[in-house]
Motif scaffolding. Structure first.
Motif, PDB file in Angstrom:
ATOM      1  N   LEU A 165      -0.683   5.965 -11.188  1.00 36.42           N
ATOM      2  CA  LEU A 165      -1.485   4.753 -10.943  1.00 36.42           C
ATOM      3  C   LEU A 165      -1.834   4.013 -12.236  1.00 36.42           C
ATOM      4  CD1 LEU A 165      -3.766   6.127  -8.107  1.00 36.42           C
ATOM      5  CD2 LEU A 165      -2.148   4.243  -7.891  1.00 36.42           C
ATOM      6  N   ALA A 166      -1.819   4.737 -13.357  1.00 38.15           N
ATOM      7  CA  ALA A 166      -2.123   4.099 -14.638  1.00 38.15           C
ATOM      8  C   ALA A 166      -1.085   3.046 -15.003  1.00 38.15           C
ATOM      9  CB  ALA A 166      -2.213   5.158 -15.734  1.00 38.15           C
ATOM     10  N   PHE A 194      -6.574  -7.887  -5.818  1.00 40.24           N
ATOM     11  CA  PHE A 194      -6.725  -7.836  -4.364  1.00 40.24           C
ATOM     12  C   PHE A 194      -6.989  -9.230  -3.791  1.00 40.24           C
ATOM     13  CE2 PHE A 194      -7.180  -3.480  -5.475  1.00 40.24           C
ATOM     14  CZ  PHE A 194      -6.723  -2.770  -4.372  1.00 40.24           C
ATOM     15  N   ARG A 244     -11.422   0.759 -15.715  1.00 39.48           N
ATOM     16  CA  ARG A 244     -10.412   1.788 -16.011  1.00 39.48           C
ATOM     17  C   ARG A 244     -10.492   2.242 -17.477  1.00 39.48           C
ATOM     18  NH1 ARG A 244      -4.567   0.574 -14.126  1.00 39.48           N
ATOM     19  NH2 ARG A 244      -4.889   2.105 -12.509  1.00 39.48           N
ATOM     20  N   ASP A 304      -2.841  10.159 -11.178  1.00 43.07           N
ATOM     21  CA  ASP A 304      -3.521   9.335 -12.186  1.00 43.07           C
ATOM     22  C   ASP A 304      -2.511   8.709 -13.155  1.00 43.07           C
ATOM     23  OD1 ASP A 304      -5.904   9.848 -11.054  1.00 43.07           O
ATOM     24  OD2 ASP A 304      -6.569  11.328 -12.532  1.00 43.07           O
ATOM     25  N   ALA A 330     -11.961  -7.872  -4.569  1.00 39.06           N
ATOM     26  CA  ALA A 330     -12.450  -6.491  -4.432  1.00 39.06           C
ATOM     27  C   ALA A 330     -13.206  -6.027  -5.671  1.00 39.06           C
ATOM     28  CB  ALA A 330     -11.295  -5.522  -4.115  1.00 39.06           C
ATOM     29  N   LEU A 331     -14.060  -6.898  -6.176  1.00 36.06           N
ATOM     30  CA  LEU A 331     -14.883  -6.519  -7.338  1.00 36.06           C
ATOM     31  C   LEU A 331     -16.015  -5.609  -6.864  1.00 36.06           C
ATOM     32  CD1 LEU A 331     -15.113 -10.002  -9.103  1.00 36.06           C
ATOM     33  CD2 LEU A 331     -13.505  -8.151  -9.564  1.00 36.06           C
ATOM     34  N   LYS A 360       0.832  -1.209   0.000  1.00 30.95           N
ATOM     35  CA  LYS A 360       0.000   0.000   0.000  1.00 30.95           C
ATOM     36  C   LYS A 360       0.866   1.259   0.000  1.00 30.95           C
ATOM     37  CE  LYS A 360      -4.213  -1.941   1.875  1.00 30.95           C
ATOM     38  NZ  LYS A 360      -5.232  -1.975   2.916  1.00 30.95           N
ATOM     39  N   LEU A 391       1.917   1.926  -3.559  1.00 31.01           N
ATOM     40  CA  LEU A 391       0.801   2.468  -4.354  1.00 31.01           C
ATOM     41  C   LEU A 391       0.354   3.853  -3.891  1.00 31.01           C
ATOM     42  CD1 LEU A 391      -1.424  -0.697  -4.737  1.00 31.01           C
ATOM     43  CD2 LEU A 391      -0.455   0.610  -6.617  1.00 31.01           C
ATOM     44  N   ASP A 422      -2.039  -9.508  -4.347  1.00 28.79           N
ATOM     45  CA  ASP A 422      -2.103  -9.607  -2.891  1.00 28.79           C
ATOM     46  C   ASP A 422      -2.796 -10.923  -2.526  1.00 28.79           C
ATOM     47  OD1 ASP A 422      -2.196  -9.202  -0.200  1.00 28.79           O
ATOM     48  OD2 ASP A 422      -3.523  -7.476  -0.241  1.00 28.79           O
ATOM     49  N   MET A 428      -3.747  -4.233 -10.120  1.00 26.79           N
ATOM     50  CA  MET A 428      -3.656  -4.943  -8.838  1.00 26.79           C
ATOM     51  C   MET A 428      -4.770  -5.965  -8.679  1.00 26.79           C
ATOM     52  SD  MET A 428      -2.948  -3.637  -5.058  1.00 26.79           S
ATOM     53  CE  MET A 428      -3.129  -4.748  -3.660  1.00 26.79           C
ATOM     54  N   LEU A 476      -1.387   4.270  -1.155  1.00 25.24           N
ATOM     55  CA  LEU A 476      -2.606   4.144  -0.349  1.00 25.24           C
ATOM     56  C   LEU A 476      -2.285   4.433   1.117  1.00 25.24           C
ATOM     57  CD1 LEU A 476      -4.124   0.888  -1.902  1.00 25.24           C
ATOM     58  CD2 LEU A 476      -4.866   3.219  -2.294  1.00 25.24           C
TER      59      LEU A 476
END
Lengths: 256, 248
Positions: free
Chosen positions: B74-75, B81, B99, B71, B85-86, B45, B48, B161, B79, B50
């Motif tokens: 991060l592009a 999860f 995205r 942006d 994490a849908l 994290k 990233l 992850d 990741m 976070l």
């Protein structure tokens, strides 16, 4: 003694910290409402969720409140021969006070809890983190549309609720209390001023903002696990309800 | 490609990362192992953005992670999860194409759907799945959808992850193979966090073990079984006795 004073100080500091956090959260979300990209589809979906699907609960609340109000005013007014004020007091009472406040409280129970549970679950299941990794600001995508939708949906909901509430009073007034239908409607319209309606709708907009803000704030900052989401949901409903009542008093002072 | 230098991160009195140093080369598949609570996810994290490290420096491609356009930064990442994490409210294809339909390089809905279906096919899911919602899928299928979403925009760097958590051994094997194939095929830099030693052997070029917020061992996958490091040996053999306390 020191411990007692310390606990008071701690509580005051915790309260001020929470107010500060909510203010920062709200200002951040408001700024996103006015900056692109705009999520119109999400806002519309939330408008339907918050506004349209709350119509039954707000309508039923208003109907029974208007009906009970008519009975109460009739019985109270009879003590000094003022039964004729029923239509006007029902109308003014509904549009200025009971429509927005009771509508707000009912929507707080339905929508604040739903938003807090949804966002809390998204936090716990890392969906909010996933949004960030997908280059999407979660405040802009999740919070701003809900704030915008609730602020605009509540006045419409309350306007419908006011109408149904007055109808409730009308049904009881003409059906049970012996009022003439035409006179009841004439009294309702004659005694109501445009300011009564607009002040109630302005209150509704503020309440809508509070409902969405509390749901989003507590859900977004939810603790871990089912217990964390449950606590966020309770906090959202309680804080939204208390803030609605407090804001109602302040707005009433301002408007009247 | 990714450089982590003396990174510290604490939560209240809990010092999670205590001076982590790591280098991940471009196109390399690095796997981080370690017990629960040793700071693996926090490190990820921090990379990233976070979480913000208390001190230390993290650079990606020579640029510090907390500077410049978020942006654009991060592009470069995809990741997967731990629990996929849908987004519950979106259909499978909308999740995969999330995205692609947003940001300055967004494409039309139809094109995004086509790409999503192609990526779903790449992870072994039929087009019929695309209109379902995440709640209608099994855990293994959700992981595949998460993987399709992670690779949809063809990122340079992919994080995984705990990719096999909660899956049966056969599905774990399928996911491990898919990850390896995709990483090689795309030439992406991969960083995986896992407890699953079969994942380590399937995915890793290099392995790093974190313990007590520090790098305890780092080396090539070929050196893993003969490291001579007591911490690593205890971890990979799953022994209760050793330098790592079983009760933490």
């Amino acid at each position: 003694m020191y411990r007692f004073l310390g606990s008071i100080g701690f509580s005051v500091l915790a309260f001020c910290t929470t107010i500060g956090r909510i203010t920062l959260f709200a200002s951040g979300a408001i700024s996103h409402i006015f900056r692109p990209p705009f999520y119109g589809r999400e806002t519309l979906a939330q408008f339907m969720q918050i506004g349209f699907y709350s119509l039954p609960v707000v309508g039923l609340t208003a109907l029974f409140t208007g009906a009970a109000l008519a009975l109460q005013i009739y019985s109270g007014g009879a003590r000094f021969s003022a039964e004729s004020v029923v239509p006007s007091i029902v109308a003014i009472g509904m549009v200025r006070e009971l429509g927005p406040v009771l509508g707000g409280l009912m929507v707080a129970g339905r929508v604040s809890s739903s938003i807090a549970a949804e966002l809390g679950t998204m936090r716990v299941t890392e969906q909010i983190d996933a949004l960030v990794t997908l280059s999407t600001n979660p405040i802009k995508y999740l919070v701003a549309p809900r704030l915008l939708a609730a602020t605009f949906a509540m006045p419409i909901l309350v306007a419908v609720g006011d109408t149904i509430g007055i109808l409730g009073g009308y049904l009881v007034g003409t059906g049970r209390l012996g009022f003439n239908s035409t006179n009841y409607l004439k009294n309702t319209i004659d005694f109501m001023e445009i300011g009564d309606v607009t002040s109630g709708l302005a209150k509704a907009a503020v309440f809508g903002f509070i409902i969405a803000l509390m749901g989003c704030y507590h859900g977004y900052n939810s603790g871990r696990g089912a217990q964390g989401v449950g606590r966020a949901t309770i906090n959202a409903v309680v804080s939204a309800s208390v803030m609605i009542l407090a804001a109602n008093y302040i707005l009433t002072e301002v408007f009247f | 490609m990714i450089s982590i230098k003396d990174v510290h991160k604490s939560f209240s009195n809990n010092n999670v990362l205590q001076g982590v140093n790591m280098e991940i080369a471009k196109g390399e598949s690095m796997v981080i192992i370690g017990g629960s609570g040793t700071g693996k996810s926090v490190l990820l994290k921090c990379i990233l953005g976070l979480e913000n490290p208390d001190s230390g420096k993290i650079t990606v491609g020579g640029k510090e992670t907390n500077r410049g356009d978020r942006d654009v930064f991060l592009a470069r990442f995809g990741m997967l999860f731990q629990n996929a994490a849908l987004f519950d409210s979106l259909s499978v294809w909308q999740n995969v194409a999330f995205r692609l339909m947003r940001g300055p390089n967004k494409i039309s809905k139809n094109d995004a759907r086509d790409i999503a279906i192609e990526k779903l096919r790449r992870v072994g899911l039929k087009p019929e799945v695309s209109d379902k919602f995440p709640a209608e899928l099994s855990g293994g299928m959700q992981k595949r959808v998460g993987l399709a979403r992670a690779i949809a925009a063809e990122p340079e760097i992919i994080f995984f992850d705990e990719p096999t958590t909660g899956l049966d051994p056969i599905m774990s094997g399928v996911i491990n193979e898919l990850i390896r194939e995709i990483v090689v095929e795309m030439g992406a830099t991969a960083l995986t966090i896992t407890h699953d030693m079969s994942s380590v052997h399937s995915i890793a070029d290099k392995v790093t073990m974190l313990h007590d917020g520090q790098v305890q061992w780092s080396g090539n996958i070929r050196e893993l079984d003969n490291s001579g490091n007591p911490y690593l040996e205890q971890f990979i053999n799953g022994h209760a006795n050793g330098p790592i306390e079983a009760v933490r």
